[in-house]
Design a protein around this motif. Structure first.
Motif, PDB file in Angstrom:
ATOM      1  N   VAL A  81       0.963  -6.950   8.797  1.00  0.00           N
ATOM      2  CA  VAL A  81       0.619  -7.652   8.130  1.00  0.00           C
ATOM      3  C   VAL A  81      -0.779  -7.964   8.014  1.00  0.00           C
ATOM      4  O   VAL A  81      -0.700  -8.478   6.964  1.00  0.00           O
ATOM      5  CB  VAL A  81       1.996  -9.203   9.264  1.00  0.00           C
ATOM      6  CG1 VAL A  81       1.122  -9.919   8.536  1.00  0.00           C
ATOM      7  CG2 VAL A  81       2.776  -8.927   9.051  1.00  0.00           C
ATOM      8  N   GLN A  82      -1.582  -7.596   9.412  1.00  0.00           N
ATOM      9  CA  GLN A  82      -3.096  -8.289   9.526  1.00  0.00           C
ATOM     10  C   GLN A  82      -3.487  -6.674   8.256  1.00  0.00           C
ATOM     11  O   GLN A  82      -4.313  -7.764   7.828  1.00  0.00           O
ATOM     12  CB  GLN A  82      -3.477  -8.029  10.647  1.00  0.00           C
ATOM     13  CG  GLN A  82      -2.592  -9.412  11.628  1.00  0.00           C
ATOM     14  CD  GLN A  82      -3.314  -8.758  12.981  1.00  0.00           C
ATOM     15  OE1 GLN A  82      -3.766  -8.200  13.315  1.00  0.00           O
ATOM     16  NE2 GLN A  82      -3.031 -10.466  13.586  1.00  0.00           N
ATOM     17  N   ASP A  83      -2.917  -5.908   8.249  1.00  0.00           N
ATOM     18  CA  ASP A  83      -3.418  -4.909   7.764  1.00  0.00           C
ATOM     19  C   ASP A  83      -3.429  -5.305   5.929  1.00  0.00           C
ATOM     20  O   ASP A  83      -4.259  -4.555   5.436  1.00  0.00           O
ATOM     21  CB  ASP A  83      -2.614  -3.315   8.256  1.00  0.00           C
ATOM     22  CG  ASP A  83      -3.571  -2.986   9.408  1.00  0.00           C
ATOM     23  OD1 ASP A  83      -4.589  -3.837   9.453  1.00  0.00           O
ATOM     24  OD2 ASP A  83      -3.454  -2.521  10.018  1.00  0.00           O
ATOM     25  N   PHE A  84      -2.020  -5.336   5.859  1.00  0.00           N
ATOM     26  CA  PHE A  84      -1.410  -5.634   4.455  1.00  0.00           C
ATOM     27  C   PHE A  84      -2.347  -7.294   4.062  1.00  0.00           C
ATOM     28  O   PHE A  84      -2.799  -7.268   2.569  1.00  0.00           O
ATOM     29  CB  PHE A  84      -0.269  -5.875   4.777  1.00  0.00           C
ATOM     30  CG  PHE A  84       0.407  -6.750   3.246  1.00  0.00           C
ATOM     31  CD1 PHE A  84       0.953  -5.433   2.681  1.00  0.00           C
ATOM     32  CD2 PHE A  84       0.963  -7.654   3.020  1.00  0.00           C
ATOM     33  CE1 PHE A  84       1.495  -6.033   1.091  1.00  0.00           C
ATOM     34  CE2 PHE A  84       0.972  -8.239   1.258  1.00  0.00           C
ATOM     35  CZ  PHE A  84       2.242  -6.635   0.559  1.00  0.00           C
ATOM     36  N   TYR A 120      -4.870  -6.796   0.760  1.00  0.00           N
ATOM     37  CA  TYR A 120      -4.687  -7.440  -0.408  1.00  0.00           C
ATOM     38  C   TYR A 120      -5.894  -8.528  -1.018  1.00  0.00           C
ATOM     39  O   TYR A 120      -5.892  -9.019  -1.701  1.00  0.00           O
ATOM     40  CB  TYR A 120      -3.834  -8.563  -0.088  1.00  0.00           C
ATOM     41  CG  TYR A 120      -3.247  -9.530  -1.450  1.00  0.00           C
ATOM     42  CD1 TYR A 120      -2.372  -9.108  -2.743  1.00  0.00           C
ATOM     43  CD2 TYR A 120      -2.611 -10.685  -0.899  1.00  0.00           C
ATOM     44  CE1 TYR A 120      -2.024  -9.954  -3.548  1.00  0.00           C
ATOM     45  CE2 TYR A 120      -2.623 -11.821  -2.138  1.00  0.00           C
ATOM     46  CZ  TYR A 120      -2.679 -10.813  -3.264  1.00  0.00           C
ATOM     47  OH  TYR A 120      -1.743 -12.251  -4.218  1.00  0.00           O
ATOM     48  N   ASP A 121      -6.250  -9.413   0.364  1.00  0.00           N
ATOM     49  CA  ASP A 121      -7.362  -9.904   0.769  1.00  0.00           C
ATOM     50  C   ASP A 121      -8.440  -9.540   0.168  1.00  0.00           C
ATOM     51  O   ASP A 121      -9.860 -10.150  -0.289  1.00  0.00           O
ATOM     52  CB  ASP A 121      -7.900 -10.910   1.356  1.00  0.00           C
ATOM     53  CG  ASP A 121      -5.944 -11.911   1.107  1.00  0.00           C
ATOM     54  OD1 ASP A 121      -5.617 -12.669  -0.025  1.00  0.00           O
ATOM     55  OD2 ASP A 121      -5.709 -12.318   2.377  1.00  0.00           O
ATOM     56  N   ILE A 158       0.221  -3.249  -1.510  1.00  0.00           N
ATOM     57  CA  ILE A 158       0.449  -1.894  -0.975  1.00  0.00           C
ATOM     58  C   ILE A 158       1.728  -2.006  -0.003  1.00  0.00           C
ATOM     59  O   ILE A 158       1.540  -2.470   1.255  1.00  0.00           O
ATOM     60  CB  ILE A 158      -0.183  -0.827  -0.698  1.00  0.00           C
ATOM     61  CG1 ILE A 158      -1.787  -1.114  -1.371  1.00  0.00           C
ATOM     62  CG2 ILE A 158      -0.175   0.563   0.408  1.00  0.00           C
ATOM     63  CD1 ILE A 158      -2.819  -0.133  -0.632  1.00  0.00           C
ATOM     64  N   PRO A 159       2.648  -2.106  -0.545  1.00  0.00           N
ATOM     65  CA  PRO A 159       4.083  -2.391   0.715  1.00  0.00           C
ATOM     66  C   PRO A 159       4.396  -1.527   1.587  1.00  0.00           C
ATOM     67  O   PRO A 159       4.641  -1.789   3.285  1.00  0.00           O
ATOM     68  CB  PRO A 159       5.522  -2.306  -0.692  1.00  0.00           C
ATOM     69  CG  PRO A 159       4.763  -2.162  -2.048  1.00  0.00           C
ATOM     70  CD  PRO A 159       3.154  -1.612  -1.738  1.00  0.00           C
ATOM     71  N   GLY A 160       3.857  -0.115   1.367  1.00  0.00           N
ATOM     72  CA  GLY A 160       4.341   1.191   2.514  1.00  0.00           C
ATOM     73  C   GLY A 160       2.907   0.363   3.840  1.00  0.00           C
ATOM     74  O   GLY A 160       2.955   1.042   5.095  1.00  0.00           O
ATOM     75  N   LEU A 161       2.479  -0.495   3.594  1.00  0.00           N
ATOM     76  CA  LEU A 161       1.536  -1.057   5.043  1.00  0.00           C
ATOM     77  C   LEU A 161       2.032  -2.125   5.702  1.00  0.00           C
ATOM     78  O   LEU A 161       1.777  -2.131   7.110  1.00  0.00           O
ATOM     79  CB  LEU A 161       0.295  -1.701   4.605  1.00  0.00           C
ATOM     80  CG  LEU A 161      -0.592  -0.966   3.960  1.00  0.00           C
ATOM     81  CD1 LEU A 161      -1.461  -1.766   3.322  1.00  0.00           C
ATOM     82  CD2 LEU A 161      -1.446  -0.011   4.982  1.00  0.00           C
ATOM     83  N   ILE A 211       4.977 -12.635   2.663  1.00  0.00           N
ATOM     84  CA  ILE A 211       3.777 -11.710   3.444  1.00  0.00           C
ATOM     85  C   ILE A 211       2.282 -12.887   2.399  1.00  0.00           C
ATOM     86  O   ILE A 211       1.773 -12.813   3.113  1.00  0.00           O
ATOM     87  CB  ILE A 211       3.775 -10.622   3.788  1.00  0.00           C
ATOM     88  CG1 ILE A 211       5.072 -10.679   4.881  1.00  0.00           C
ATOM     89  CG2 ILE A 211       2.446 -10.397   4.818  1.00  0.00           C
ATOM     90  CD1 ILE A 211       5.132 -10.831   6.166  1.00  0.00           C
ATOM     91  N   LEU A 212       2.722 -12.319   1.688  1.00  0.00           N
ATOM     92  CA  LEU A 212       2.184 -12.669   0.280  1.00  0.00           C
ATOM     93  C   LEU A 212       0.973 -13.851   0.428  1.00  0.00           C
ATOM     94  O   LEU A 212       0.287 -14.218   0.071  1.00  0.00           O
ATOM     95  CB  LEU A 212       1.806 -12.535  -1.285  1.00  0.00           C
ATOM     96  CG  LEU A 212       2.100 -10.941  -1.361  1.00  0.00           C
ATOM     97  CD1 LEU A 212       3.139 -10.409  -2.750  1.00  0.00           C
ATOM     98  CD2 LEU A 212       0.977 -10.010  -1.405  1.00  0.00           C
TER      99      LEU A 212
END
Length: 369
Positions: A120-123, A127-128, A141-144, A211-212
């Motif tokens: 979640v932190q990587d995703f 995103y940010d 990137i959903p794969g993260l 998460i977003l």
């Protein structure tokens, strides 16, 4: 409650548990009493887990002033009551037990799917993200996002072999040496996960949307590692007498090998790799006056716990004491200081800073009056 206060209006649950066990040991001396063989066996049963066995065999060989020992054993560590039943909201994160796996946190007991908090932190970092000019360059990137379902926690198993030597060398040099090697199965650690709020489901678009929008709750939950965990180490202690003064030193090496551990698990080993002590002890060096002084060095290490994670820096400590024995009063007066040089340090992440401490004690042996 989220603010850390007690909520006495909450629904409470009675928790009952029991444990019982049995232990047996046999010893045999052979080779003119030079070799002592021992075997022991322990069986333990707790309410929530199957019967656990702990066999051990050892041998100690004595030749003059030399003692050699070798031991092999299998042991276990049951999950604590907190590992099984804990549920406490610290605000930024909820600490939860894991008696029933992911079903602990669902309304109907069905397994829940989480995201690992690391993913979640990587995703969200992707995103940010912005460039050097503060221009937004983030991507979705959903794969993260990695999903995970947690199995119920179970007892940890370990197999250990240990060898050692204790004896006198070179006309008065006392030596104590030991080494060990341990293999852990189902090693108990902690994992940090994220549960989407509301109707969000991890692994589905609704979970990613949660998460977003940062609509998720972090949890820390005890789990068993899927891979084997290895620890090994050893130590050596030396002592030498110069008349009434003893010089001593010891060194300890401890390491957890997590190279093969792919689980996003927090081992919580919390042990420095290197530790060393050097000291002098004087017994009645002048009349009834004695003293001791000890220098300790501890290498910095990583600390992981439910309280927080962080580095404990390397530190040194110098301790000292003088003592006087009053023969007629059957007592000993001791005056000393811990950390005499006031080297302010911490010995656990988040713990108070430790400074200098002076102390005095007068100990009486009333049975000698």
């Amino acid at each position: 409650m989220a603010n850390g206060q007690n909520n006495f209006d909450a629904d409470f649950v009675d928790i009952s548990s029991y444990e019982y066990g049995a232990y047996a040991q046999a010893t045999k001396r052979i080779m003119n009493n030079k070799l002592k063989l021992s075997a022991s066996f322990r069986a333990d049963k707790s309410k929530n887990y199957d019967l656990q066995m702990s066999p051990r065999i050892s041998g100690v060989y004595k030749h003059k002033d030399h003692h050699f020992r070798l031991a092999a054993q299998s042991a276990f560590r049951s999950p604590t009551l907190q590992n099984q039943f804990l549920l406490i909201d610290l605000g930024p994160i909820i600490l939860s037990g894991n008696l029933n796996g992911s079903g602990n946190l669902s309304q109907d007991g069905s397994p829940l799917v989480f995201y690992t908090l690391e993913s979640v932190q990587d995703f969200t970092a992707m995103y940010d993200s912005v460039d050097a000019n503060n221009n937004y360059i983030g991507e979705v990137i959903p794969g993260l996002l990695d999903t995970i379902t947690l199995a119920p926690i179970k007892p940890e198993q370990v197999k250990t072999i240990e060898a050692g030597y204790k004896g006198i060398l070179f006309s008065g040099l006392y030596v104590d040496l030991n080494v060990y090697y341990s293999q852990y199965a189902s090693f108990i650690g902690d994992i940090r996960v994220a549960r989407p709020d509301g109707n969000g489901v991890a692994g589905e678009e609704s979970g990613m949307d949660a998460i977003l929008t940062k609509a998720y709750q972090p949890y820390q939950i005890p789990v068993n590692a899927k891979e084997e965990v290895i620890t090994y180490g050893g130590g050596i202690g030396l002592a030498y007498y110069f008349g009434k003064i003893m010089a001593k030193t010891n060194y300890t090496y401890s390491l957890m090998d997590t190279a093969g551990l792919t689980d996003p698990i927090l081992p919580g080993f919390n042990t420095p790799k290197h530790k060393c002590n050097v000291g002098l002890v004087g017994t009645r060096v002048w009349k009834e006056l004695g003293f001791s002084v000890n220098y300790k060095w501890v290498e910095g290490f990583r600390w992981e716990s439910s309280f927080g994670d962080g580095d404990v820096p390397s530190y040194t400590v110098l301790d000292g004491q003088v003592n006087y024995h009053f023969k007629d009063l059957f007592s000993t007066l001791r005056i000393g200081a811990s950390n005499m040089l006031d080297n302010r340090h911490v010995e656990a992440y988040g713990s108070p800073i430790i400074g200098r401490l002076f102390y005095a004690s007068w100990t009486f042996k009333f049975d000698e009056f």
